[in-house]
Design a protein around this motif. Sequence first.
Motif: not given
Length: 342
Positions: A137-161
């Motif tokens: 998904y080259s046109t998306a914002f791609r991420y992997l985020f981790y915090h022990p109090q939140i968990g492990l999240w991953m995504g490829a979002t097309p939408e700019q806030l």
Amino acid sequence: MLLLEKASHYFSKKLPFALFVKPNQVQLNGVFQNTDELVEFSGQKGFVFSGFYNTKDVVLPFDSCEVIQENWSYEKHYQERIYFSDSEGVEFKNLVQKGINAIVENQFEKVVLSRKIEIPNDTINSIESFKNLVNTYSTAFRYLFYHPQIGLWMGATPEQLVKIKNGEFYTMALAGTQPYSEHIVWGEKEIKEQELVTDFIKNQIEDKVDTIKISDAITHRAGSIVHLKTDISGSIKSSIQPLVLVKALHPTSAVCGMPLQQARSFILEHEGYDRKYYSGYLGEWKGMENSDLFVNLRCCEFLENAVAVYVGCGITKDSIPEHEFIETFNKSRTIVSILVRG
């Protein structure tokens, strides 16, 4: 790749980190926090991870984290197809019908309803899946985020806030969904939904900006699906703090509905699960100087024994429950199709 190895090490030590690649870029960015402290976001410069409603908004502060960049060089990993049982059809279609009924009764104009699809997971590899996500998904914002109090999240979002730089801002209205094809025709329901999102954003920010420019709607491809997109830009009033603009935009009617309070109340009462950080926002925050935030769509959460894939769709009076269910299934493929076992 050093950043991926470092992320794996931090995960094993239960230390927070964020990996991300911006749209149409090949630079991998890493933010690594050396303690497990949960720092609540209140305007500090850093990588922000904010929820849909009533969650702890978190920041990995740049001034106390290690921030590293390197060029992306991994090839796509071709994995076995992951199958799952999507058994929530009747339940979700009933929820959509409740939303339509409420709109007909004039409780609100639009509501965005979502669901969580849990895929059994004892072998899915988050790092290998992230490699696939970035390459696919080259046109998306791609991420992997981790915090022990939140968990492990991953995504490829097309939408700019919102993107803010030196007092100028850019945001978008993104709504309407259909599978990609060579010949896209938009129906009345999708066009109306897009207009509602655009009008919502304009109404939310017009008293906070000196100038505003709104483009015509265009078809925007996001992986295997397309949306209607309107670009919105201008200059922020010098008297307005940048976080005020963010709070005016979040949540947009593209993830909640309008009017905001009535739509959100319906979601909290009827959706039947906690969205957590799905449909929140994330990204780099440097205030008015240079901030780049995205809506947390097309995302998943790695649970102990499952991967939870979050998907939603905009409901108007013209919605058809069966079509909305199919739309959420199509959106789920964004994540499911890149997951890697092993």
